[in-house]
Design a protein around this motif. Sequence first.
Motif, PDB file in Angstrom:
ATOM      1  N   THR A  53      27.658 -36.067  48.550  1.00 56.40           N
ATOM      2  CA  THR A  53      27.981 -35.193  49.668  1.00 56.40           C
ATOM      3  C   THR A  53      28.947 -35.904  50.610  1.00 56.40           C
ATOM      4  N   LEU A  54      29.668 -35.106  51.379  1.00 57.67           N
ATOM      5  CA  LEU A  54      30.572 -35.672  52.391  1.00 57.67           C
ATOM      6  C   LEU A  54      29.797 -36.521  53.389  1.00 57.67           C
ATOM      7  N   GLU A  55      28.573 -36.085  53.700  1.00 57.12           N
ATOM      8  CA  GLU A  55      27.778 -36.822  54.677  1.00 57.12           C
ATOM      9  C   GLU A  55      27.437 -38.210  54.155  1.00 57.12           C
ATOM     10  N   THR A  73      31.058 -40.089  54.148  1.00 60.57           N
ATOM     11  CA  THR A  73      31.850 -40.256  55.371  1.00 60.57           C
ATOM     12  C   THR A  73      31.093 -39.997  56.660  1.00 60.57           C
ATOM     13  N   HIS A  88      30.342 -31.244  56.307  1.00 55.36           N
ATOM     14  CA  HIS A  88      30.945 -30.369  55.301  1.00 55.36           C
ATOM     15  C   HIS A  88      32.435 -30.212  55.602  1.00 55.36           C
ATOM     16  N   GLU A  89      33.123 -29.571  54.691  1.00 53.05           N
ATOM     17  CA  GLU A  89      34.546 -29.301  54.857  1.00 53.05           C
ATOM     18  C   GLU A  89      34.769 -27.803  54.797  1.00 53.05           C
TER      19      GLU A  89
END
Length: 222
Positions: A131-133, A136, A140-141
Amino acid sequence: MRKVHPLLKPLIPITKGLAAMLGPDYEIVLHDVSDPEHSVIAIENGHVTGRTVGSPLTDFGLYLLKSPKFKDVDYIANYMTTTSDGRILKSTTIFIRDESGKIIGFLCINFDTTKLSICKQMIDQALTFQTLEELTGAEHESFAKKVDELLLEVIDEVKKKTGKPLRFATKEEKIEVIRKLDEKGFFLLKGAVEALAKEMGNSKFTIYAYLREARSKKNAML
């Protein structure tokens, strides 16, 4: 040509039809167990196991004939077998009996899972992600088509966490919201201050003041 049990003869075209329908990865085998050493009387897609008409019954087939546990069994479905070169097969054995219930033959289906296993590995690899979390810290995107949509999406994301409309938030809550929006890069967007001012019910000058305060608090913590 060997004599075939009359109850097995009608199953020979069924063997051919099943193979034509299921495809080359499915071996369809018809056994006449009256001659275990040459039990195969019909086989389609024999390349799966390398057998031909006249091949013997398998060791498992011999066990099924000998063991009393299978006296009233009609079939054994979806069990795993392995070829001599290590390929995994999904197999089913159907018992064919005469009027007295005696086993006279087997209709076997052996599915070579090799191609499907490769596809599964490719699918599993393609659908393995982080996941993005995790990567980074971002949650979310969003794929907005216009800047206005992006502004509203980012604001709505933060609003959901406050649990109330931003215009009813306290000054401290608004500054915290602005801090979070700043971390997300919200103020890099043209029109961000104006959009937020409208949402919070403040002037854009107040928003700028809150932004300076949020940034000064952040710098003081560093």
